[in-house]
Scaffold this active site. Structure first.
Site, mmCIF file in Angstrom:
data_model
loop_
_atom_site.group_PDB
_atom_site.id
_atom_site.type_symbol
_atom_site.label_atom_id
_atom_site.label_comp_id
_atom_site.label_asym_id
_atom_site.label_seq_id
_atom_site.Cartn_x
_atom_site.Cartn_y
_atom_site.Cartn_z
ATOM 1 N N ARG A 26 -13.445 -8.633 0.102
ATOM 2 C CA ARG A 26 -12.560 -8.388 1.263
ATOM 3 C C ARG A 26 -12.065 -6.943 1.225
ATOM 4 N NH1 ARG A 26 -7.003 -6.540 2.060
ATOM 5 N NH2 ARG A 26 -6.340 -7.317 4.075
ATOM 6 N N VAL A 27 -12.126 -6.296 2.370
ATOM 7 C CA VAL A 27 -11.615 -4.930 2.498
ATOM 8 C C VAL A 27 -10.567 -4.926 3.600
ATOM 9 C CG1 VAL A 27 -12.224 -2.574 3.200
ATOM 10 C CG2 VAL A 27 -13.728 -3.834 1.655
ATOM 11 N N GLY A 28 -9.441 -4.301 3.336
ATOM 12 C CA GLY A 28 -8.369 -4.237 4.327
ATOM 13 C C GLY A 28 -8.434 -2.986 5.168
ATOM 14 N N THR A 46 0.852 -1.181 0.000
ATOM 15 C CA THR A 46 0.000 0.000 0.000
ATOM 16 C C THR A 46 0.889 1.233 0.000
ATOM 17 O OG1 THR A 46 -1.655 -1.121 1.312
ATOM 18 C CG2 THR A 46 -1.628 1.286 1.445
HETATM 19 N N1 ASP Z 1 -2.747 -3.142 4.049
HETATM 20 C C1 ASP Z 1 -3.166 -3.651 2.767
HETATM 21 C C2 ASP Z 1 -4.359 -4.527 2.951
HETATM 22 O O1 ASP Z 1 -4.441 -5.279 3.905
HETATM 23 C C3 ASP Z 1 -2.140 -4.383 2.006
HETATM 24 C C4 ASP Z 1 -0.708 -3.968 2.188
HETATM 25 O O2 ASP Z 1 -0.397 -2.885 2.587
HETATM 26 O O3 ASP Z 1 0.175 -4.778 1.942
HETATM 27 O O4 ASP Z 1 -5.219 -4.525 2.089
#
Ligand code: ASP
Length: 338
Positions: A226-228, A198
């Protein structure tokens, strides 16, 4: 607002630069663990943060607003993340082949906007800003987010690049879905090297005002829907103009469970330095689930009102980029638990 036409003109040159420079960052750039800096300043997660920061700096160096710098900067990897495939246009799809994007933005007044699981729009950071500025809401998701973006004049387009499609089809051949993932460069887990990253950005402008944003395609080959953490205010991003700002990258579920970025800002309010606050948030994740500490990556990045910045991650390999009047392309290796 971002000048898209102008950006496309320079796009090809910047793309090859990105590939070349990615190899050489580690050797050529000075490193330090923490920083004490003057503002304006912008800091961003991972190595593509160098390019995002440079774009943000064009606004900050002219005395522009941190919020404008964040939007312009975050749009760079959304457009050009040709090496990672984890942000914007070149994002990796979910397990059903949909590229679904998450993003949020927050300004110095505590205003915020967010989109989650949005398809077919390449610049979620701009849509997040539109949600913040043009609706009475904070968050739009899925089809509603795409519909809103189109109503606001954003281009609807197919986002699954041939490269991302190939990676997804390869993954499908052996895929056993398990949401435990995201060790640095791990190839033996769902998503493997495609798992993340991200871009989380934090900026302080010449007036001393703080804004932040983050944008991602999230966990590679995730379940559809799915939402992060990245579009969730308080988890993937938090800004309090009296104290500072924080953002995160890594396994979003762990960040959400601990309301990570809000926690980091509150710890800074209690007097911890940015790095100490990030470390404390990481330790809380590890303490709650020690078994996860070896399996997952979570990294926090923070800046305080004075312009001091710092980071801390669970695993090695987390880097962040810093840009201010003295250094335009600094990439720092963040401290980590392992
Ligand atoms: N934090 C992001 C998510 O879980 C992915 C990432 O930063 O690697 O969607």
């Amino acid at each position: 607002m971002f000048n898209r036409r102008k950006f496309i003109k320079t796009g090809a040159a910047s793309a090859s630069l990105l590939l070349l420079d990615k190899q050489s960052f580690a050797e050529i750039l000075p490193r330090q663990k923490t920083g004490k800096e003057q503002f304006p300043i912008v800091i961003s997660t991972w190595d593509f943060g160098v390019y995002a920061n440079k774009e943000a700096w064009k606004t900050l160096s002219k005395g522009g607003r941190a919020l404008d710098a964040i939007e312009a900067g975050a749009r760079v990897p959304e457009e050009l993340d040709i090496t990672n495939g984890t942000v914007g246009r070149t994002g990796t799809p979910d397990r059903d082949g949909h590229v679904t994007l998450d993003s949020c933005i927050m300004d110095e007044f505590g205003n915020c906007g967010s989109v989650a699981a949005m398809e077919n729009i390449a610049h979620p950071i701009s849509v997040a800003r539109m949600v913040m500025e043009r609706t009475p809401h904070v968050m739009l998701v899925g089809e509603g987010a795409t519909q809103f973006a189109v109503e606001q004049g954003m281009k609807k387009e197919k986002l699954l690049t041939p490269k991302a499609e190939k990676a997804w089809k390869e993954w499908l051949k052996t895929a056993k879905y398990s949401p435990v993932m995201n060790v640095e460069n791990g190839t033996n887990r769902p998503g493997g090297k495609y798992n993340h990253d991200t871009i989380g950005m934090l900026a302080i402008d010449a007036k001393g005002n703080i804004s932040g944003g983050c944008t991602t395609s999230g966990m590679a080959f995730k379940m559809h829907g799915r939402v992060g953490d990245s579009p969730i205010i308080g988890a993937g991003l938090y800004v309090d103009n009296e104290v500072g700002g924080a953002t995160s990258t890594g396994v979003g579920e762990e960040v959400i469970r601990n309301v990570g970025s809000f926690l980091v800002v509150e710890l800074m309010r209690q007097g911890l330095s940015p790095e100490e606050a990030c470390k404390e948030a990481v330790m809380r994740i590890i303490k709650k689930k020690p078994e996860n500490a070896e399996k997952v990556q979570v990294g926090f990045l923070a800046i305080n009102k004075k312009g001091e910045y710092g980071a801390y991650a669970i695993q090695k390999g987390f880097s962040y980029a810093v840009c201010n009047a003295e250094k335009q392309d600094l990439l720092i290796s963040g401290k980590s638990y392992y």
